[in-house]
Design a protein around this motif. Structure first.
Motif, PDB file in Angstrom:
ATOM      1  N   UNK A 280      57.907  35.605  29.926  1.00  0.00           N
ATOM      2  CA  UNK A 280      57.981  36.553  31.117  1.00  0.00           C
ATOM      3  C   UNK A 280      58.521  37.909  31.451  1.00  0.00           C
ATOM      4  N   UNK A 281      59.506  38.307  30.571  1.00  0.00           N
ATOM      5  CA  UNK A 281      60.394  39.065  30.319  1.00  0.00           C
ATOM      6  C   UNK A 281      59.503  40.434  29.789  1.00  0.00           C
ATOM      7  N   UNK A 282      58.992  39.924  27.952  1.00  0.00           N
ATOM      8  CA  UNK A 282      58.634  40.521  27.711  1.00  0.00           C
ATOM      9  C   UNK A 282      57.059  41.208  28.141  1.00  0.00           C
ATOM     10  N   UNK A 283      56.276  39.976  28.496  1.00  0.00           N
ATOM     11  CA  UNK A 283      54.803  40.303  28.903  1.00  0.00           C
ATOM     12  C   UNK A 283      55.283  41.501  30.196  1.00  0.00           C
ATOM     13  N   UNK A 284      55.482  41.324  31.047  1.00  0.00           N
ATOM     14  CA  UNK A 284      56.423  41.997  32.398  1.00  0.00           C
ATOM     15  C   UNK A 284      56.921  43.120  32.254  1.00  0.00           C
ATOM     16  N   UNK A 285      58.144  43.352  31.912  1.00  0.00           N
ATOM     17  CA  UNK A 285      59.155  44.098  31.142  1.00  0.00           C
ATOM     18  C   UNK A 285      59.585  45.257  29.974  1.00  0.00           C
ATOM     19  N   UNK A 286      59.078  44.534  29.383  1.00  0.00           N
ATOM     20  CA  UNK A 286      59.328  45.057  27.559  1.00  0.00           C
ATOM     21  C   UNK A 286      58.014  45.938  27.529  1.00  0.00           C
ATOM     22  N   UNK A 287      56.483  45.475  27.731  1.00  0.00           N
ATOM     23  CA  UNK A 287      55.588  45.587  27.136  1.00  0.00           C
ATOM     24  C   UNK A 287      54.539  46.376  27.972  1.00  0.00           C
ATOM     25  N   UNK A 288      54.722  46.907  29.120  1.00  0.00           N
ATOM     26  CA  UNK A 288      54.730  47.603  29.573  1.00  0.00           C
ATOM     27  C   UNK A 288      55.458  49.915  29.763  1.00  0.00           C
ATOM     28  N   UNK A 289      56.920  48.795  29.380  1.00  0.00           N
ATOM     29  CA  UNK A 289      57.594  50.094  29.007  1.00  0.00           C
ATOM     30  C   UNK A 289      57.380  50.391  28.146  1.00  0.00           C
ATOM     31  N   UNK A 290      56.388  49.612  26.756  1.00  0.00           N
ATOM     32  CA  UNK A 290      56.341  50.367  25.799  1.00  0.00           C
ATOM     33  C   UNK A 290      54.892  51.007  25.751  1.00  0.00           C
ATOM     34  N   UNK A 291      54.812  51.422  26.217  1.00  0.00           N
ATOM     35  CA  UNK A 291      52.906  52.065  26.364  1.00  0.00           C
ATOM     36  C   UNK A 291      52.659  52.709  25.249  1.00  0.00           C
ATOM     37  N   UNK A 292      54.029  53.851  24.778  1.00  0.00           N
ATOM     38  CA  UNK A 292      53.226  54.837  23.841  1.00  0.00           C
ATOM     39  C   UNK A 292      54.477  54.637  22.680  1.00  0.00           C
ATOM     40  N   UNK A 293      54.340  53.227  22.357  1.00  0.00           N
ATOM     41  CA  UNK A 293      54.503  53.032  20.957  1.00  0.00           C
ATOM     42  C   UNK A 293      53.467  52.208  20.053  1.00  0.00           C
ATOM     43  N   UNK A 294      53.030  50.938  21.578  1.00  0.00           N
ATOM     44  CA  UNK A 294      51.941  50.470  21.602  1.00  0.00           C
ATOM     45  C   UNK A 294      50.477  51.097  21.513  1.00  0.00           C
ATOM     46  N   UNK A 295      50.342  52.840  21.946  1.00  0.00           N
ATOM     47  CA  UNK A 295      49.335  53.209  21.491  1.00  0.00           C
ATOM     48  C   UNK A 295      49.263  54.039  20.133  1.00  0.00           C
ATOM     49  N   UNK A 296      50.388  53.949  19.909  1.00  0.00           N
ATOM     50  CA  UNK A 296      50.075  54.655  18.467  1.00  0.00           C
ATOM     51  C   UNK A 296      50.196  54.298  17.431  1.00  0.00           C
TER      52      UNK A 296
ATOM     53  N   UNK B 231      36.053  61.543  15.830  1.00  0.00           N
ATOM     54  CA  UNK B 231      36.148  62.656  15.951  1.00  0.00           C
ATOM     55  C   UNK B 231      36.836  62.729  18.222  1.00  0.00           C
ATOM     56  N   UNK B 232      36.353  62.081  19.326  1.00  0.00           N
ATOM     57  CA  UNK B 232      36.728  61.919  20.247  1.00  0.00           C
ATOM     58  C   UNK B 232      37.914  61.224  21.094  1.00  0.00           C
ATOM     59  N   UNK B 233      38.500  60.491  19.755  1.00  0.00           N
ATOM     60  CA  UNK B 233      39.373  59.943  19.875  1.00  0.00           C
ATOM     61  C   UNK B 233      40.489  60.990  19.823  1.00  0.00           C
ATOM     62  N   UNK B 234      39.818  61.371  18.432  1.00  0.00           N
ATOM     63  CA  UNK B 234      40.829  62.308  18.162  1.00  0.00           C
ATOM     64  C   UNK B 234      41.288  63.375  18.946  1.00  0.00           C
ATOM     65  N   UNK B 235      40.002  63.721  20.041  1.00  0.00           N
ATOM     66  CA  UNK B 235      39.914  65.248  21.053  1.00  0.00           C
ATOM     67  C   UNK B 235      41.465  64.922  22.038  1.00  0.00           C
ATOM     68  N   UNK B 236      40.847  63.222  22.120  1.00  0.00           N
ATOM     69  CA  UNK B 236      41.872  62.517  23.375  1.00  0.00           C
ATOM     70  C   UNK B 236      43.406  62.194  23.202  1.00  0.00           C
ATOM     71  N   UNK B 237      43.294  61.351  21.886  1.00  0.00           N
ATOM     72  CA  UNK B 237      44.454  60.938  21.933  1.00  0.00           C
ATOM     73  C   UNK B 237      45.068  61.306  20.424  1.00  0.00           C
ATOM     74  N   UNK B 238      45.074  62.422  20.313  1.00  0.00           N
ATOM     75  CA  UNK B 238      46.014  63.371  19.141  1.00  0.00           C
ATOM     76  C   UNK B 238      47.346  62.744  18.917  1.00  0.00           C
ATOM     77  N   UNK B 239      48.044  63.162  20.118  1.00  0.00           N
ATOM     78  CA  UNK B 239      49.339  62.891  20.099  1.00  0.00           C
ATOM     79  C   UNK B 239      49.734  61.217  20.241  1.00  0.00           C
ATOM     80  N   UNK B 240      48.819  60.574  20.214  1.00  0.00           N
ATOM     81  CA  UNK B 240      48.945  58.806  19.352  1.00  0.00           C
ATOM     82  C   UNK B 240      49.487  58.720  17.921  1.00  0.00           C
ATOM     83  N   UNK B 241      47.727  59.718  17.739  1.00  0.00           N
ATOM     84  CA  UNK B 241      48.042  59.415  16.325  1.00  0.00           C
ATOM     85  C   UNK B 241      48.862  59.659  15.459  1.00  0.00           C
TER      86      UNK B 241
END
Lengths: 283, 291
Positions: A187-203, A261-271
């Motif tokens: 529960x801690x992993x899915x409800x607390x840790x993951x929602x607070x790690x979305x930036x890293x997950x996106x990268x 290229x579309x991904x690049x346009x919108x998600x460059x920060x995470x890439x």
């Protein structure tokens, strides 16, 4: 005097710097420009001895012709690439995210041994082991199947390693509070840790998606039948066989890079963050 | 046991899809195994001896060395140079960074297509030949001749374009980590321009530089996509310019399906790359201690 000279000098170096950057940037854009230009040229203009800056006639029929051409399984290969890249990205995030968290946070006597067994495989680049992996996949009867294209690439030691490093730095107090509330590890992993790690997950997710969409050697080895081609294999096959219209080939390549290229346009920060994280894993 | 709930799926996958194939491959490398993965004829180290004696295998290692001798230093210098330029820029910095980074989204297949059929196509309307034509120079058949080896220019520039942005990002991250107080101290001492670069920026980038060099070397060793797509025509690959993975591909998965020799080759290449990786990090760490 010295200050005046230095100011004039810095203005001069600034000018030189901008000129160098502009020239380099233009050179970097030339291949993209050639790709777009050639994708909209007629076959006879492409093969003519004169260089054309722009298509004499903008030939949009290349696009419709590409999807009507029975020789190129364009729609099917795009679908395959999409399914493979999306499934691989999600699966790598889940499998490596869980493993990284377990290694970082759950006490276990053999935890270090498991960790070393995982990181040892970092020394062996996946591409070099394509022969053994092919042998395994062919024994399983997975040649020319989506399973064979997707599953062997899911277990990436680098992603697990990076997730572990990241979770080691995750603020412990938040997790401890969740634990007191009776959430447990799961529960801690899915409800607390993951929602607070979305930036890293996106990268990690964006960089995995790019790698999966652009992969070549493994899909070439496994995707023997036309129905299992990815878009890279479709473009490559007709490039090396030179059996279709060149203008349609350019259009196929353009279609193949548009999603990224579309991904690049919108998600460059995470890439960018993904590149920084995966490039120098040791830091 | 919660540990295994979290780590188990990954470990099982890693064992089945990484450890088992490698172990199996080591097993196969001691057998004659044409077209079969359950061989019966044990040949000992025969396959390894054959591979090391095979001039084609050795020439694939030479091809890698030639390739690495070009691509590693050129990419290193170019991406460092671009990173330094971009880092010093205030106006349009995001634009320049995006432009240099953009090719990272492009696949080797698509880049090969642009390089082979557009920039370096042998006909007069190919960009390279068109530019030569403006200066009155005759067209060059970039890819159809083994001598002079113009194909190296095509291969190296394609990878250069694809990779510079990636390493530029790594160098930019390294540059941003340098403490501004170091630069302030240098300015007070009256140092500027090249001196700052030589005595502050480059030494501070040491960790980044070693990581970039290792990555460049390992990636060059695994080169396959652009060689295969640029040099293979009408389904056949020329007998020259075969880097290790291309050689392995045609040995193990070509018409022969020679898994015994293919596996022996894979084992040798894996050993080489592991030794290089460990060796380089040792060497650089020793260098650090000397400082």
């Amino acid at each position: 005097m010295a200050i005046v000279r230095s100011r004039r000098q810095s203005r001069l170096t600034g000018l030189v710097r901008y000129t160098a950057l502009l020239v380099a940037a233009l050179l970097f854009l030339v291949p993209f420009y050639l790709l777009v230009r050639s994708a909209f040229m007629r076959e006879q203009d492409l093969s003519s001895p004169d260089f054309h800056w722009l298509p004499p006639v903008w030939e949009t029929a290349n696009l419709t012709g590409l999807f009507d051409n029975p020789a190129i399984p364009m729609a099917r290969s795009l679908l395959n690439s999409g399914v493979i890249a999306v499934t691989q990205t999600i699966a790598v995030l889940v499998v490596s995210g869980l493993a990284g968290y377990g290694l970082a946070r759950i006490p276990y006597r053999w935890s270090n041994v498991v960790f070393y067994a995982i990181t040892a495989t970092l020394l062996i680049p996946a591409a070099v082991t394509f022969v053994p992996s092919f042998v395994l996949v062919s024994t399983l009867g997975w040649i020319s199947t989506l399973r064979g294209l997707i599953i062997p690439g899911l277990f990436q030691a680098l992603a697990t390693f990076l997730f572990r490093q990241f979770f080691l730095g995750f603020p412990k107090e938040i997790e401890e509070a969740a634990f007191i509330d009776g959430l447990g590890y799961w529960g801690t992993f899915w409800r607390i840790v993951v929602p607070n790690s979305m930036g890293f997950v996106a990268a990690i997710g964006t960089i995995t998606f790019i790698g999966s969409w652009n992969a070549f050697l493994w899909p070439l080895v496994i995707g023997r039948d036309q129905e299992s081609w990815t878009v890279q294999i479709a473009v490559s096959t007709f490039l090396t066989a030179q059996s279709v219209q060149v203008s349609q080939l350019f259009m196929a390549a353009l279609v193949a890079i548009v999603p990224l290229l579309l991904m690049f346009l919108f998600l460059q920060r995470w890439i960018v963050e993904g590149v920084e994280r995966t490039g120098i894993a040791g830091d | 046991m919660w540990f295994w709930v979290f780590v188990g799926p990954f470990v099982i996958g890693l064992v089945v899809f990484v450890y088992v194939p490698i172990a199996w491959s080591i097993y196969l490398s001691f057998f004659d195994s044409y077209n079969t993965v359950t061989p019966t004829t044990f040949v000992g180290l025969g396959n390894y001896v054959d591979m090391l004696r095979d001039p084609a295998f050795r020439s694939s290692l030479v091809t890698f060395l030639v390739f690495a001798a070009f691509i590693v230093p050129v990419t290193f210098v170019a991406s460092l140079g671009v990173a330094l330029l971009v880092a010093r820029t205030t106006v349009m910095q995001a634009f320049f960074r995006s432009v240099f980074f953009l090719p990272v989204a492009c696949s080797y297949v698509v880049a090969s297509l642009i390089w082979k059929m557009s920039i370096f196509s042998g006909i007069r309307s190919g960009l390279a030949n068109a530019v030569l034509g403006w200066f009155g120079i005759d067209s060059v058949p970039w890819l159809s001749l083994a001598q002079p080896p113009w194909y190296w220019l095509v291969i190296v520039t394609a990878r250069l374009w694809l990779q510079i942005g990636f390493y530029m990002i790594l160098f930019l991250a390294g540059i941003q980590r340098i403490s501004p107080t170091l630069y302030e101290a240098a300015a007070i001492d009256g140092a500027e321009g090249w001196k700052v670069l030589r005595h502050i920026t480059l030494p501070q980038l040491r960790a980044t530089s070693t990581a970039v060099l290792l990555l460049l070397l390992i990636n060059a060793f695994q080169a396959f996509d652009e060689f295969y797509n640029i040099l293979s025509t009408f389904g056949t690959y020329p007998p020259y310019a075969r880097p290790p993975l291309v050689y392995l591909y045609y040995t193990a998965l070509g018409s022969g399906q020679d898994f015994g020799h293919g596996s022996a080759g894979a084992v040798i290449l894996t050993l080489i790359i592991a030794i290089v990786a460990v060796g380089q990090s040792r060497l650089l760490r020793l260098g650090d201690r000397g400082d």
